[in-house]
Design a protein around this motif. Sequence first.
Motif, PDB file in Angstrom:
ATOM      1  N   SER A 118     -14.318  -9.232 -15.110  1.00  0.00           N
ATOM      2  CA  SER A 118     -14.317  -7.968 -14.365  1.00  0.00           C
ATOM      3  C   SER A 118     -14.277  -8.223 -12.858  1.00  0.00           C
ATOM      4  N   ALA A 119     -15.019  -9.241 -12.413  1.00  0.00           N
ATOM      5  CA  ALA A 119     -15.041  -9.568 -10.985  1.00  0.00           C
ATOM      6  C   ALA A 119     -13.661  -9.987 -10.494  1.00  0.00           C
ATOM      7  N   MET A 120     -12.957 -10.784 -11.287  1.00  0.00           N
ATOM      8  CA  MET A 120     -11.615 -11.213 -10.896  1.00  0.00           C
ATOM      9  C   MET A 120     -10.641 -10.037 -10.859  1.00  0.00           C
ATOM     10  N   ALA A 121     -10.833  -9.094 -11.759  1.00  0.00           N
ATOM     11  CA  ALA A 121     -10.000  -7.891 -11.755  1.00  0.00           C
ATOM     12  C   ALA A 121     -10.264  -7.077 -10.492  1.00  0.00           C
ATOM     13  N   LEU A 122     -11.531  -7.022 -10.073  1.00  0.00           N
ATOM     14  CA  LEU A 122     -11.882  -6.311  -8.844  1.00  0.00           C
ATOM     15  C   LEU A 122     -11.300  -7.004  -7.617  1.00  0.00           C
ATOM     16  N   VAL A 123     -11.297  -8.335  -7.630  1.00  0.00           N
ATOM     17  CA  VAL A 123     -10.693  -9.089  -6.517  1.00  0.00           C
ATOM     18  C   VAL A 123      -9.218  -8.742  -6.394  1.00  0.00           C
ATOM     19  N   LYS A 124      -8.524  -8.730  -7.520  1.00  0.00           N
ATOM     20  CA  LYS A 124      -7.095  -8.394  -7.528  1.00  0.00           C
ATOM     21  C   LYS A 124      -6.869  -6.973  -7.022  1.00  0.00           C
ATOM     22  N   ALA A 125      -7.667  -6.025  -7.512  1.00  0.00           N
ATOM     23  CA  ALA A 125      -7.529  -4.630  -7.084  1.00  0.00           C
ATOM     24  C   ALA A 125      -7.817  -4.479  -5.600  1.00  0.00           C
ATOM     25  N   CYS A 126      -8.806  -5.218  -5.120  1.00  0.00           N
ATOM     26  CA  CYS A 126      -9.168  -5.175  -3.704  1.00  0.00           C
ATOM     27  C   CYS A 126      -8.013  -5.664  -2.835  1.00  0.00           C
ATOM     28  N   LYS A 127      -7.398  -6.766  -3.233  1.00  0.00           N
ATOM     29  CA  LYS A 127      -6.250  -7.302  -2.494  1.00  0.00           C
ATOM     30  C   LYS A 127      -5.103  -6.297  -2.472  1.00  0.00           C
ATOM     31  N   GLN A 128      -4.844  -5.680  -3.609  1.00  0.00           N
ATOM     32  CA  GLN A 128      -3.749  -4.708  -3.703  1.00  0.00           C
ATOM     33  C   GLN A 128      -3.989  -3.503  -2.801  1.00  0.00           C
ATOM     34  N   GLN A 129      -5.232  -2.998  -2.784  1.00  0.00           N
ATOM     35  CA  GLN A 129      -5.551  -1.840  -1.957  1.00  0.00           C
ATOM     36  C   GLN A 129      -5.444  -2.159  -0.465  1.00  0.00           C
ATOM     37  N   LEU A 130      -5.883  -3.358  -0.089  1.00  0.00           N
ATOM     38  CA  LEU A 130      -5.767  -3.773   1.318  1.00  0.00           C
ATOM     39  C   LEU A 130      -4.304  -3.904   1.722  1.00  0.00           C
ATOM     40  N   GLN A 131      -3.486  -4.433   0.815  1.00  0.00           N
ATOM     41  CA  GLN A 131      -2.064  -4.577   1.103  1.00  0.00           C
ATOM     42  C   GLN A 131      -1.400  -3.215   1.263  1.00  0.00           C
ATOM     43  N   ASN A 178      -0.293   1.388  23.746  1.00  0.00           N
ATOM     44  CA  ASN A 178      -1.468   1.675  22.922  1.00  0.00           C
ATOM     45  C   ASN A 178      -1.144   1.546  21.443  1.00  0.00           C
ATOM     46  N   LEU A 179       0.082   1.939  21.076  1.00  0.00           N
ATOM     47  CA  LEU A 179       0.501   1.842  19.670  1.00  0.00           C
ATOM     48  C   LEU A 179       0.459   0.400  19.193  1.00  0.00           C
ATOM     49  N   HIS A 180       0.979  -0.520  20.008  1.00  0.00           N
ATOM     50  CA  HIS A 180       0.977  -1.931  19.630  1.00  0.00           C
ATOM     51  C   HIS A 180      -0.454  -2.451  19.517  1.00  0.00           C
ATOM     52  N   HIS A 181      -1.289  -2.075  20.462  1.00  0.00           N
ATOM     53  CA  HIS A 181      -2.676  -2.558  20.463  1.00  0.00           C
ATOM     54  C   HIS A 181      -3.422  -2.099  19.218  1.00  0.00           C
ATOM     55  N   TYR A 182      -3.375  -0.802  18.926  1.00  0.00           N
ATOM     56  CA  TYR A 182      -4.154  -0.272  17.817  1.00  0.00           C
ATOM     57  C   TYR A 182      -3.519  -0.570  16.462  1.00  0.00           C
ATOM     58  N   ARG A 183      -2.194  -0.542  16.395  1.00  0.00           N
ATOM     59  CA  ARG A 183      -1.545  -0.732  15.096  1.00  0.00           C
ATOM     60  C   ARG A 183      -1.382  -2.209  14.737  1.00  0.00           C
ATOM     61  N   VAL A 184      -0.948  -3.015  15.710  1.00  0.00           N
ATOM     62  CA  VAL A 184      -0.672  -4.426  15.421  1.00  0.00           C
ATOM     63  C   VAL A 184      -1.909  -5.303  15.637  1.00  0.00           C
ATOM     64  N   ASP A 185      -2.485  -5.218  16.852  1.00  0.00           N
ATOM     65  CA  ASP A 185      -3.600  -6.105  17.192  1.00  0.00           C
ATOM     66  C   ASP A 185      -4.892  -5.742  16.468  1.00  0.00           C
ATOM     67  N   LEU A 186      -5.057  -4.493  16.112  1.00  0.00           N
ATOM     68  CA  LEU A 186      -6.270  -4.079  15.407  1.00  0.00           C
ATOM     69  C   LEU A 186      -6.001  -3.872  13.924  1.00  0.00           C
ATOM     70  N   PHE A 187      -5.221  -2.841  13.605  1.00  0.00           N
ATOM     71  CA  PHE A 187      -5.043  -2.401  12.223  1.00  0.00           C
ATOM     72  C   PHE A 187      -4.442  -3.496  11.337  1.00  0.00           C
ATOM     73  N   ILE A 188      -3.254  -3.958  11.673  1.00  0.00           N
ATOM     74  CA  ILE A 188      -2.550  -4.926  10.821  1.00  0.00           C
ATOM     75  C   ILE A 188      -3.229  -6.292  10.868  1.00  0.00           C
ATOM     76  N   ASP A 189      -3.606  -6.745  12.056  1.00  0.00           N
ATOM     77  CA  ASP A 189      -4.162  -8.091  12.206  1.00  0.00           C
ATOM     78  C   ASP A 189      -5.476  -8.253  11.446  1.00  0.00           C
ATOM     79  N   ILE A 191      -6.651  -6.424   8.866  1.00  0.00           N
ATOM     80  CA  ILE A 191      -6.433  -6.347   7.410  1.00  0.00           C
ATOM     81  C   ILE A 191      -5.814  -7.646   6.906  1.00  0.00           C
ATOM     82  N   ASP A 192      -4.882  -8.191   7.666  1.00  0.00           N
ATOM     83  CA  ASP A 192      -4.248  -9.452   7.279  1.00  0.00           C
ATOM     84  C   ASP A 192      -5.277 -10.582   7.194  1.00  0.00           C
ATOM     85  N   LYS A 193      -6.205 -10.625   8.135  1.00  0.00           N
ATOM     86  CA  LYS A 193      -7.252 -11.650   8.107  1.00  0.00           C
ATOM     87  C   LYS A 193      -8.177 -11.444   6.914  1.00  0.00           C
TER      88      LYS A 193
END
Length: 231
Positions: A118-131, A178-189, A191-193
Amino acid sequence: MVRERQQAKVMEAIQNYELPSGQGLNQETSLKRASDTRWGSHYGTLVSLINMLSFVIEVLEMIVDDDVSLDQSGEADVLLNLLQSFDFVSSLFFMKEILAITNVLSHALQKEDLYIVSAMALVKACKQQLQVMMDNGWDAWLDKVSCFCGKHDIDIPDMNDILVARGRSRRRVQKLTNLHHYRVDLFIDVIDKQLQELNNRFNETSTKLLLCVAYLSPYDSFSAFDIEKLG
């Protein structure tokens, strides 16, 4: 003081028929202290702060106006400026969205009777939701933040304007919107980490080993074992 302000607002809303009254409704909430060892508590802290931010701001304004203590008044004024900024609100909602995804997994991994499959299934679901959040969640997240800022009279920066960096010479800073800062440097970066961290901790090899341990468990006469699941 925060609880008193909240109670007063709730009573006023009920008297004006803006809120229904009855058993189990309009229960008192409070600011929750985050635990250093349980990450799930951080999610609860962020949720309570979002729900009670207006009361927190009112109390800080009262402390600033009271002038009983210069130290308290000065600290409250600093906190007011921070709380009523788009940077703070955007970070607040962003961390709340991420922890909402990882919260179930966090609780599952802390259980003493952890069920590995179940834990491994949750890990997979978590990765999918973040993506999905990273690929398609920007607009919805920005709408939530902007709506909240609008309700609390917090200035919303124009995403097409050049970012004004605090405490640094503008001549030495690369000009970004501001778009680059909030979307790329914050939001995407960020989540990617987060995805990288999950992939490093639960890579394909370690996941297969954990599943193998689970499938080879003697519980219930190895009924969970299935060679096809091991690839």
